[in-house]
Design a protein around this motif. Structure first.
Motif, PDB file in Angstrom:
ATOM      1  N   GLY A 496     -34.318  28.199 193.116  1.00  0.00           N
ATOM      2  CA  GLY A 496     -33.587  27.157 192.407  1.00  0.00           C
ATOM      3  C   GLY A 496     -33.537  25.869 193.201  1.00  0.00           C
ATOM      4  N   LEU A 497     -34.689  25.466 193.760  1.00  0.00           N
ATOM      5  CA  LEU A 497     -34.747  24.312 194.654  1.00  0.00           C
ATOM      6  C   LEU A 497     -35.786  23.307 194.164  1.00  0.00           C
ATOM      7  N   VAL A 498     -35.411  22.024 194.127  1.00  0.00           N
ATOM      8  CA  VAL A 498     -36.347  20.938 193.836  1.00  0.00           C
ATOM      9  C   VAL A 498     -36.148  19.880 194.919  1.00  0.00           C
ATOM     10  N   SER A 499     -37.185  19.632 195.732  1.00  0.00           N
ATOM     11  CA  SER A 499     -37.081  18.694 196.852  1.00  0.00           C
ATOM     12  C   SER A 499     -38.103  17.585 196.704  1.00  0.00           C
ATOM     13  N   PHE A 500     -37.718  16.393 197.199  1.00  0.00           N
ATOM     14  CA  PHE A 500     -38.589  15.215 197.171  1.00  0.00           C
ATOM     15  C   PHE A 500     -38.785  14.721 198.604  1.00  0.00           C
ATOM     16  N   TYR A 501     -40.039  14.374 198.958  1.00  0.00           N
ATOM     17  CA  TYR A 501     -40.367  13.985 200.326  1.00  0.00           C
ATOM     18  C   TYR A 501     -41.068  12.628 200.360  1.00  0.00           C
ATOM     19  N   ASP A 502     -40.768  11.850 201.416  1.00  0.00           N
ATOM     20  CA  ASP A 502     -41.573  10.679 201.755  1.00  0.00           C
ATOM     21  C   ASP A 502     -42.727  11.211 202.588  1.00  0.00           C
ATOM     22  N   VAL A 503     -43.919  11.277 202.004  1.00  0.00           N
ATOM     23  CA  VAL A 503     -45.047  11.953 202.638  1.00  0.00           C
ATOM     24  C   VAL A 503     -45.453  11.262 203.937  1.00  0.00           C
ATOM     25  N   ASP A 504     -45.590   9.937 203.929  1.00  0.00           N
ATOM     26  CA  ASP A 504     -46.057   9.222 205.121  1.00  0.00           C
ATOM     27  C   ASP A 504     -45.059   9.336 206.267  1.00  0.00           C
ATOM     28  N   ALA A 505     -43.765   9.294 205.954  1.00  0.00           N
ATOM     29  CA  ALA A 505     -42.745   9.394 207.000  1.00  0.00           C
ATOM     30  C   ALA A 505     -42.390  10.843 207.304  1.00  0.00           C
ATOM     31  N   ALA A 506     -42.949  11.795 206.524  1.00  0.00           N
ATOM     32  CA  ALA A 506     -42.631  13.221 206.682  1.00  0.00           C
ATOM     33  C   ALA A 506     -41.117  13.431 206.677  1.00  0.00           C
ATOM     34  N   ALA A 507     -40.432  12.767 205.748  1.00  0.00           N
ATOM     35  CA  ALA A 507     -38.973  12.829 205.693  1.00  0.00           C
ATOM     36  C   ALA A 507     -38.509  13.292 204.319  1.00  0.00           C
ATOM     37  N   LEU A 508     -37.414  14.055 204.318  1.00  0.00           N
ATOM     38  CA  LEU A 508     -36.818  14.516 203.062  1.00  0.00           C
ATOM     39  C   LEU A 508     -36.080  13.360 202.396  1.00  0.00           C
ATOM     40  N   ILE A 509     -36.331  13.163 201.112  1.00  0.00           N
ATOM     41  CA  ILE A 509     -35.628  12.126 200.340  1.00  0.00           C
ATOM     42  C   ILE A 509     -34.367  12.704 199.703  1.00  0.00           C
ATOM     43  N   TYR A 510     -34.512  13.827 199.015  1.00  0.00           N
ATOM     44  CA  TYR A 510     -33.362  14.443 198.341  1.00  0.00           C
ATOM     45  C   TYR A 510     -33.744  15.846 197.870  1.00  0.00           C
ATOM     46  N   SER A 511     -32.740  16.729 197.785  1.00  0.00           N
ATOM     47  CA  SER A 511     -32.961  18.087 197.277  1.00  0.00           C
ATOM     48  C   SER A 511     -31.904  18.442 196.243  1.00  0.00           C
ATOM     49  N   PHE A 512     -32.372  18.985 195.103  1.00  0.00           N
ATOM     50  CA  PHE A 512     -31.477  19.632 194.141  1.00  0.00           C
ATOM     51  C   PHE A 512     -31.432  21.113 194.528  1.00  0.00           C
ATOM     52  N   THR A 513     -30.261  21.648 194.782  1.00  0.00           N
ATOM     53  CA  THR A 513     -30.132  23.051 195.175  1.00  0.00           C
ATOM     54  C   THR A 513     -29.282  23.806 194.165  1.00  0.00           C
ATOM     55  N   GLY A 514     -29.408  25.138 194.197  1.00  0.00           N
ATOM     56  CA  GLY A 514     -28.609  25.973 193.303  1.00  0.00           C
ATOM     57  C   GLY A 514     -28.967  25.819 191.847  1.00  0.00           C
ATOM     58  N   CYS A 515     -30.198  25.379 191.572  1.00  0.00           N
ATOM     59  CA  CYS A 515     -30.623  25.225 190.175  1.00  0.00           C
ATOM     60  C   CYS A 515     -30.873  26.600 189.550  1.00  0.00           C
TER      61      CYS A 515
END
Length: 542
Positions: A496-515
């Motif tokens: 139940g996880l949807v995550s978004f990443y800044d690929v070039d910076a290898a950084a997490l943008i945001y995650s929806f959890t418990g979906c």
């Protein structure tokens, strides 16, 4: 050794899907071979084009061509196998015949040609002649030569065993069927033989299939071990690279610490050298005056002393050195500050490395995504390869099919996912507005709807070039150091996880959890009214 070699040869020509010798063998780009029809049907029933053995996923279905060399080798293998089978059968038959000697021959016993179930004797060609010519012997039952003919006779009635009692599951003679096995079910031996032979052939096929499955499992295990070793080698190389970078950071900070301390010491020494030089200069001048005074004081010439006294050099100007000090620099806290700075640097480096490792982990689940033209809003312009989408000025005249978005410039990916994990990347460079994420298959495509999970959407968006939001309920403003040029979207269906990443910076943008996902999910795109396209890119491991 020969048997092992033959076994190996067979394995080389077996398709791992049908477990049979190749038919029209083709080779995938990862180097594994399959029957053309087998791999085509395999891909037809799976969502993605994946190698059944090594699990490598292909971005698009490869064009398969028959491997001519392997096809010729398979044909040669079939011919040789048939020849060996024929030769082996003949040899086995000859061996069997040679094993049964004639019971009538004296001296050197010739091999028997037939055995008589009446006489319970095996005969060579010469001694078989009476059974072929004498009228009384022609009625005897002749069979292929066998040993222990007595075992083929009923011990109780001394008659040939010609029937099979299905009730007692035993071979009986004609008298047994009317005396000892009355009212039992009987069939001729040949009929039961054919049935049992068919069962044996079926068992043999099943056994061979079990053998092939286990051979395939061995191959699968070996492939898993190889993949594990490759992964271990990569991780070791990564570990060496990361820890070497950290050690270099420590060494660099150590050099900076030593240089800072040495610079302070050098400044102190230069200050002391300057003071000592001034003092030595004054000492030199004072010693010169002291010499003149001493010389004059020893003069016995009254006139000379009085005349010279007035011309004696005045005392040279001197400095009051009472308050002059060389104060050693304070080193207190230098090491502590260096350690604190190093800790901060290492923490930042570890955060970067951790983000990069996480991104690399999810990139392993990359899938090939293409845009579905049947879902695209009429204002959208899709590239021929289904990898780019932008908003046009003119609304096209397209069929208003149930799948198509009517009010918003949305489009879905053709691929759908109802289990497991998947990941894809989209270039957003140059765009001032966009929405990306995943949507349920039942999302409302005709009426006004929001972008929230309650509406069947898990998305992040950019508005007006600088406002990033996670479209939750309510929306979450995202403070990003810099705008991402490429966004990665990762979904773990069961988690139940949807995550978004800044690929070039290898950084997490945001995650929806418990979906809680209960239906198929599709990649979701909205390029907004902006001339720059959204571009689905090939995933390159970070």
């Amino acid at each position: 050794m020969s048997a092992a070699t033959n076994l190996q040869s067979e394995d080389q020509f077996l398709c791992s899907i049908c477990l049979d010798v190749f038919t029209d063998p083709v080779t995938t780009s990862c180097g594994h071979n399959y029957c053309k029809n087998c791999i085509t049907q395999y891909w037809d029933v799976h969502d993605s084009c994946q190698c059944p053995l090594c699990k490598e996923t292909f971005n698009s279905r490869p064009q398969l061509k028959v491997n001519t060399l392997l096809s010729e080798m398979v044909a040669q293998f079939r011919r040789e196998s048939q020849q060996k089978a024929s030769s082996s059968s003949s040899e086995q038959q000859a061996a069997k015949l040679a094993e049964v000697p004639c019971d009538v021959c004296t001296g050197t016993r010739l091999k028997a040609l037939k055995s008589c179930l009446v006489c319970l004797t095996s005969y060579c060609q010469t001694h078989l002649e009476p059974h072929l010519t004498a009228t009384s012997l022609k009625r005897h039952q002749l069979i292929e030569p066998v040993e222990n003919l007595e075992s083929r006779m009923c011990r109780k009635h001394n008659k040939p065993l010609e029937l099979f009692c299905k009730t007692d599951q035993t071979c009986v003679c004609m008298l047994c069927s009317v005396l000892d096995h009355k009212n039992h079910e009987f069939v001729p031996l040949r009929e039961e033989y054919e049935g049992k032979k068919a069962e044996l052939e079926k068992t043999q096929v099943e056994t061979q299939q079990m053998i092939q499955k286990r051979r395939l499992k061995i191959q699968e295990i070996k492939e898993s071990v190889k993949m594990s070793k490759d992964a271990a080698d990569r991780e070791k190389a990564e570990g060496v690279q990361v820890l070497t970078a950290l050690m270099e950071s420590v060494e660099r900070r150590l050099k900076e610490l030593i240089k800072e301390i040495e610079d302070k010491q050098e400044t102190t020494e230069k200050q002391a050298e300057g003071l000592i030089k001034d003092l030595e200069q004054e000492i030199s001048e004072l010693m010169e005056r002291s010499s003149e005074v001493e010389q004059l004081s020893h003069s016995e010439d009254h006139l000379h002393l009085l005349q010279s006294f007035s011309s004696l050099k005045a005392a040279p100007p001197t400095k009051d050195w009472t308050a002059v000090r060389v104060r050693p620099p304070s080193y207190e806290g230098t090491v502590g500050r260096a350690v604190a700075q190093l800790e901060k640097t290492l923490w930042e480096d570890m955060k970067k490395l951790n983000h990069a490792a996480v991104l690399k982990g999810v990139q392993q689940y990359a899938v090939d995504v293409t845009l579905d033209p049947d879902t695209a809003n009429p204002r959208l312009i899709l590239s021929d390869d289904g990898k780019q989408v932008k908003c046009g000025d003119v609304k096209k005249n397209l069929p208003d099919n149930p799948e198509r978005f009517k009010l918003y410039t949305n489009v879905l990916g053709e691929q759908s996912f109802s289990s497991g994990r998947f990941y894809f990347e989209v270039q957003v460079k140059g765009k001032t507005d966009w929405v990306l994420g995943v949507a349920t298959e039942s999302i409302n495509r005709k009426l006004t709807t929001g972008l929230k999970p309650q509406d069947g959407l898990w998305t992040v968006c950019l508005r007006n070039g600088n406002k990033y939001k996670a479209c939750a309920g309510p929306p979450v403003c995202l403070c990003l150091r810099s705008g991402p040029q490429k966004v990665g979207v990762f979904v773990d269906y069961e988690e139940g996880l949807v995550s978004f990443y800044d690929v070039d910076a290898a950084a997490l943008i945001y995650s929806f959890t418990g979906c809680s996902f209960t239906e198929k999910l599709h990649p979701f795109f909205n390029p907004w009214d902006n001339p720059e396209p959204l571009l689905i890119t090939v995933v390159n491991l970070t």
